[in-house]
Design a protein around this motif. Sequence first.
Motif, PDB file in Angstrom:
ATOM      1  N   VAL A 234      12.841 -36.363 -22.907  1.00 17.19           N
ATOM      2  CA  VAL A 234      14.083 -36.608 -24.000  1.00 17.19           C
ATOM      3  C   VAL A 234      14.698 -37.874 -23.668  1.00 17.19           C
ATOM      4  O   VAL A 234      14.436 -38.937 -24.390  1.00 17.19           O
ATOM      5  CB  VAL A 234      14.719 -35.541 -24.216  1.00 17.19           C
ATOM      6  CG1 VAL A 234      15.752 -35.824 -25.235  1.00 17.19           C
ATOM      7  CG2 VAL A 234      13.987 -34.215 -24.764  1.00 17.19           C
ATOM      8  N   SER A 235      15.312 -37.623 -22.543  1.00 12.02           N
ATOM      9  CA  SER A 235      16.403 -39.018 -22.016  1.00 12.02           C
ATOM     10  C   SER A 235      16.707 -38.643 -20.729  1.00 12.02           C
ATOM     11  O   SER A 235      16.877 -37.448 -20.306  1.00 12.02           O
ATOM     12  CB  SER A 235      17.370 -39.174 -23.103  1.00 12.02           C
ATOM     13  OG  SER A 235      18.258 -40.268 -22.682  1.00 12.02           O
ATOM     14  N   LYS A 236      17.357 -39.701 -20.318  1.00 10.06           N
ATOM     15  CA  LYS A 236      18.087 -39.476 -19.051  1.00 10.06           C
ATOM     16  C   LYS A 236      19.406 -38.974 -19.233  1.00 10.06           C
ATOM     17  O   LYS A 236      19.908 -39.570 -20.431  1.00 10.06           O
ATOM     18  CB  LYS A 236      18.238 -40.710 -18.206  1.00 10.06           C
ATOM     19  CG  LYS A 236      19.172 -40.663 -16.705  1.00 10.06           C
ATOM     20  CD  LYS A 236      19.276 -41.760 -15.981  1.00 10.06           C
ATOM     21  CE  LYS A 236      20.123 -41.326 -14.738  1.00 10.06           C
ATOM     22  NZ  LYS A 236      21.036 -40.568 -14.754  1.00 10.06           N
TER      23      LYS A 236
ATOM     24  N   GLY B 260      22.803 -29.763 -14.201  1.00  7.15           N
ATOM     25  CA  GLY B 260      22.119 -30.365 -15.233  1.00  7.15           C
ATOM     26  C   GLY B 260      22.045 -31.776 -15.467  1.00  7.15           C
ATOM     27  O   GLY B 260      22.099 -32.357 -16.457  1.00  7.15           O
ATOM     28  N   ARG B 261      21.957 -32.549 -14.042  1.00  3.83           N
ATOM     29  CA  ARG B 261      22.075 -34.169 -13.978  1.00  3.83           C
ATOM     30  C   ARG B 261      20.685 -34.335 -13.904  1.00  3.83           C
ATOM     31  O   ARG B 261      20.011 -33.991 -12.827  1.00  3.83           O
ATOM     32  CB  ARG B 261      23.034 -34.671 -13.061  1.00  3.83           C
ATOM     33  CG  ARG B 261      24.418 -33.818 -12.772  1.00  3.83           C
ATOM     34  CD  ARG B 261      25.373 -34.595 -13.912  1.00  3.83           C
ATOM     35  NE  ARG B 261      26.691 -33.731 -13.868  1.00  3.83           N
ATOM     36  CZ  ARG B 261      27.631 -34.313 -13.354  1.00  3.83           C
ATOM     37  NH1 ARG B 261      27.697 -35.566 -12.968  1.00  3.83           N
ATOM     38  NH2 ARG B 261      28.806 -33.704 -13.494  1.00  3.83           N
ATOM     39  N   GLY B 262      20.258 -35.549 -14.574  1.00  6.35           N
ATOM     40  CA  GLY B 262      18.849 -36.203 -14.357  1.00  6.35           C
ATOM     41  C   GLY B 262      18.343 -36.202 -15.950  1.00  6.35           C
ATOM     42  O   GLY B 262      18.822 -36.878 -16.628  1.00  6.35           O
TER      43      GLY B 262
ATOM     44  N   SER C 145      16.570 -24.741 -21.838  1.00  3.85           N
ATOM     45  CA  SER C 145      16.442 -26.025 -21.533  1.00  3.85           C
ATOM     46  C   SER C 145      16.099 -26.426 -20.213  1.00  3.85           C
ATOM     47  O   SER C 145      16.089 -25.669 -19.285  1.00  3.85           O
ATOM     48  CB  SER C 145      17.900 -26.913 -21.673  1.00  3.85           C
ATOM     49  OG  SER C 145      18.809 -26.425 -20.650  1.00  3.85           O
ATOM     50  N   GLY C 146      15.431 -27.655 -19.884  1.00  6.69           N
ATOM     51  CA  GLY C 146      15.007 -27.972 -18.518  1.00  6.69           C
ATOM     52  C   GLY C 146      15.480 -29.577 -18.169  1.00  6.69           C
ATOM     53  O   GLY C 146      15.359 -30.453 -18.991  1.00  6.69           O
ATOM     54  N   VAL C 147      15.788 -29.597 -17.112  1.00  6.81           N
ATOM     55  CA  VAL C 147      16.260 -30.924 -16.331  1.00  6.81           C
ATOM     56  C   VAL C 147      15.446 -31.284 -15.068  1.00  6.81           C
ATOM     57  O   VAL C 147      15.345 -30.403 -14.123  1.00  6.81           O
ATOM     58  CB  VAL C 147      17.921 -30.836 -16.301  1.00  6.81           C
ATOM     59  CG1 VAL C 147      18.227 -32.360 -15.483  1.00  6.81           C
ATOM     60  CG2 VAL C 147      18.674 -30.526 -17.443  1.00  6.81           C
ATOM     61  N   HIS C 148      14.919 -32.455 -14.898  1.00 11.77           N
ATOM     62  CA  HIS C 148      14.334 -32.909 -13.919  1.00 11.77           C
ATOM     63  C   HIS C 148      15.323 -33.881 -13.094  1.00 11.77           C
ATOM     64  O   HIS C 148      15.598 -34.766 -13.456  1.00 11.77           O
ATOM     65  CB  HIS C 148      13.039 -33.594 -14.222  1.00 11.77           C
ATOM     66  CG  HIS C 148      12.036 -33.947 -12.937  1.00 11.77           C
ATOM     67  ND1 HIS C 148      11.070 -35.093 -13.072  1.00 11.77           N
ATOM     68  CD2 HIS C 148      12.272 -33.578 -11.705  1.00 11.77           C
ATOM     69  CE1 HIS C 148      10.755 -35.251 -11.783  1.00 11.77           C
ATOM     70  NE2 HIS C 148      11.126 -34.409 -10.959  1.00 11.77           N
ATOM     71  N   ASN C 149      15.536 -33.563 -11.666  1.00 11.59           N
ATOM     72  CA  ASN C 149      16.371 -34.463 -10.972  1.00 11.59           C
ATOM     73  C   ASN C 149      15.439 -34.994 -10.054  1.00 11.59           C
ATOM     74  O   ASN C 149      15.020 -34.395  -9.040  1.00 11.59           O
ATOM     75  CB  ASN C 149      17.593 -33.777 -10.273  1.00 11.59           C
ATOM     76  CG  ASN C 149      18.262 -34.681  -9.573  1.00 11.59           C
ATOM     77  OD1 ASN C 149      17.843 -35.516  -8.969  1.00 11.59           O
ATOM     78  ND2 ASN C 149      19.698 -34.423  -9.647  1.00 11.59           N
ATOM     79  N   GLU C 150      14.886 -36.378 -10.546  1.00 11.75           N
ATOM     80  CA  GLU C 150      13.940 -36.653  -9.582  1.00 11.75           C
ATOM     81  C   GLU C 150      14.191 -37.317  -8.383  1.00 11.75           C
ATOM     82  O   GLU C 150      13.363 -37.087  -7.426  1.00 11.75           O
ATOM     83  CB  GLU C 150      13.242 -38.099 -10.278  1.00 11.75           C
ATOM     84  CG  GLU C 150      11.854 -38.580  -9.675  1.00 11.75           C
ATOM     85  CD  GLU C 150      11.232 -39.458 -10.919  1.00 11.75           C
ATOM     86  OE1 GLU C 150       9.956 -39.759 -10.439  1.00 11.75           O
ATOM     87  OE2 GLU C 150      11.910 -39.832 -11.908  1.00 11.75           O
TER      88      GLU C 150
ATOM     89  N   PHE D   8      16.419 -25.141 -14.886  1.00 12.82           N
ATOM     90  CA  PHE D   8      16.024 -24.328 -16.136  1.00 12.82           C
ATOM     91  C   PHE D   8      17.247 -23.464 -16.448  1.00 12.82           C
ATOM     92  O   PHE D   8      17.749 -22.716 -15.546  1.00 12.82           O
ATOM     93  CB  PHE D   8      14.812 -23.632 -16.109  1.00 12.82           C
ATOM     94  CG  PHE D   8      13.670 -24.613 -15.948  1.00 12.82           C
ATOM     95  CD1 PHE D   8      13.125 -25.048 -17.104  1.00 12.82           C
ATOM     96  CD2 PHE D   8      12.991 -24.373 -14.860  1.00 12.82           C
ATOM     97  CE1 PHE D   8      11.843 -25.846 -17.111  1.00 12.82           C
ATOM     98  CE2 PHE D   8      11.731 -25.208 -14.569  1.00 12.82           C
ATOM     99  CZ  PHE D   8      11.370 -25.916 -15.818  1.00 12.82           C
ATOM    100  N   PHE D   9      17.782 -23.702 -17.862  1.00 16.70           N
ATOM    101  CA  PHE D   9      18.988 -22.840 -18.277  1.00 16.70           C
ATOM    102  C   PHE D   9      18.364 -22.079 -19.339  1.00 16.70           C
ATOM    103  O   PHE D   9      17.802 -22.522 -20.269  1.00 16.70           O
ATOM    104  CB  PHE D   9      19.963 -23.652 -18.652  1.00 16.70           C
ATOM    105  CG  PHE D   9      20.356 -24.772 -17.494  1.00 16.70           C
ATOM    106  CD1 PHE D   9      21.334 -24.313 -16.491  1.00 16.70           C
ATOM    107  CD2 PHE D   9      19.943 -25.955 -17.570  1.00 16.70           C
ATOM    108  CE1 PHE D   9      21.675 -25.318 -15.537  1.00 16.70           C
ATOM    109  CE2 PHE D   9      20.209 -27.078 -16.381  1.00 16.70           C
ATOM    110  CZ  PHE D   9      21.394 -26.492 -15.418  1.00 16.70           C
TER     111      PHE D   9
END
Length: 504
Positions: A13-15, A384-386, A412-417, A424-425
């Motif tokens: 989606v977006s950073k 949830g940062r990323g 929701s899912g967040v990738h902290n590269e 995942f929440f």
Amino acid sequence: MKASVVAHKDFTVSKIDDRVYGAFLEHLGRAIYEGIYEPDHPSADKDGMRGDVAKLVKDLNIPVVRYPGGNFVSAYNWEDGIGPRDKRPTRLDLAWHTSESNAVGVHEFADWCATVGTEMMLAVNLGSRGVDEARNFLEYVNHPGGSYWSDLRIKNGRKAPWNVRMWCLGNEMDGPWQVGHKDAAEYGKLAANTARAMRMFDSKLELIVCGSSNSDMASYPDWERIVLEHTYDHVDHISLHMYFANREKNTANYLALNHKLDRYIETVASTILQVKAKRKSRRDVYISFDEWNVWYHSNKQDRAILDGNGGWPHAPGLLEDIYNFEDVLMVGLILNTFIRRSDVVKIACIAQLVNVIAPIMTEKGGPAWAQTIYYPYYFASIHGRGTALNLIVNSPGYDSVHQDNTPYVDVSGVHNEEEGVLSFFLVNRHGTEAADVEVSLQGFAEGQVIDHQVMVHDNLEAVNTARNQTEVAPRKGSGAKAEGGVLSVRLPAYSYQMVRVRVG
């Protein structure tokens, strides 16, 4: 019940802007006085700020706090909160029918922000005041010295400017409850003129113009269009507010309210694009969702003070919602929505932070503790940062008043590269059935579950109190596993979970 999710490394989606996990403090009730500031408290520091509250706030890693309002700001004279405390005037606050001592002003708030590691997001009064007061406030806060207002700041004990970047151009000016309420064209012109003046001082400020107070306003969404037609070239964000309630005691409908939130964001995002196209502009304007939370538990008990039957008390208990386990699920759903809409929502502020519809509560002279909703906010803010992933979710659903086929499983899912971690929440809206969820991890290295937190309770009405602070609290989960590129996790009925997977 089974649900499946596809999470692809390249389908994003977006950073996420860290400021999506911001907060809000207003001179309202016990948010400031007996909230962050209580000089007689055993934990108070040399400035009178409660250390126990500061610790709970600091743990949240909040990037920005909006201040000083809220409805309060629409009749606020910022000059009342500077200089020696014994010379500051007591004023009547028309917004909340209370009295304001001004013992805390911008100096004290700025020092507190430094203590807890957050930035200020200041609001100017465009209700009872206007351009002059806004530019003077900006000069006081941000000019190094050699001018009237900056020299006054130095005289008052602060040599270096604070260099505040984010400024709100008033608050909820569409609302007839607001001191100085205006129609969209009237406000749009004032906001544009104020923004021009502030940018003459510093063209790099981030300015936030008032959008709708909620999506049920009669003026919505025309308000956004008209205001942006006046201000588009001068602002960076448009502010939205929304509060969530279960007055009908219908959990299924309550937990579908985030679909109404999603439509609200989508509509305003479309309106932004409409105005951008009309103006042939290359600039982007984003959404600042700078008031959101559950708010309804305290409505009846507040009426006497708000109706003026209690005189003009100083810092009475107002809007002190005691949150239950059901609200954990709702707050998790709201945060999931902001993550999924992180391409347009760049700032969001939970309203508020302490005592007043807040994740943190205090007793005067006594303890501070985390309310139930503290925890989903904590997990999202910390983990949830990323980059937000654009997940494909297939889940059974139910019909609600807000949307047909509301999925039982919300995720929701967040990738902290940088860390090589997926977070995942997940929320299960089903009241009686567990959900077996499989997340296909595509484009990622073989994963390993490194953290699994579960919030579940057999009583939706369960709350945390000063005497029982952990009745509703997260616990370590078990059973989540990542094998063969698939994350498997079981969600009990009515539960919130966070699962983190190391993939690099």
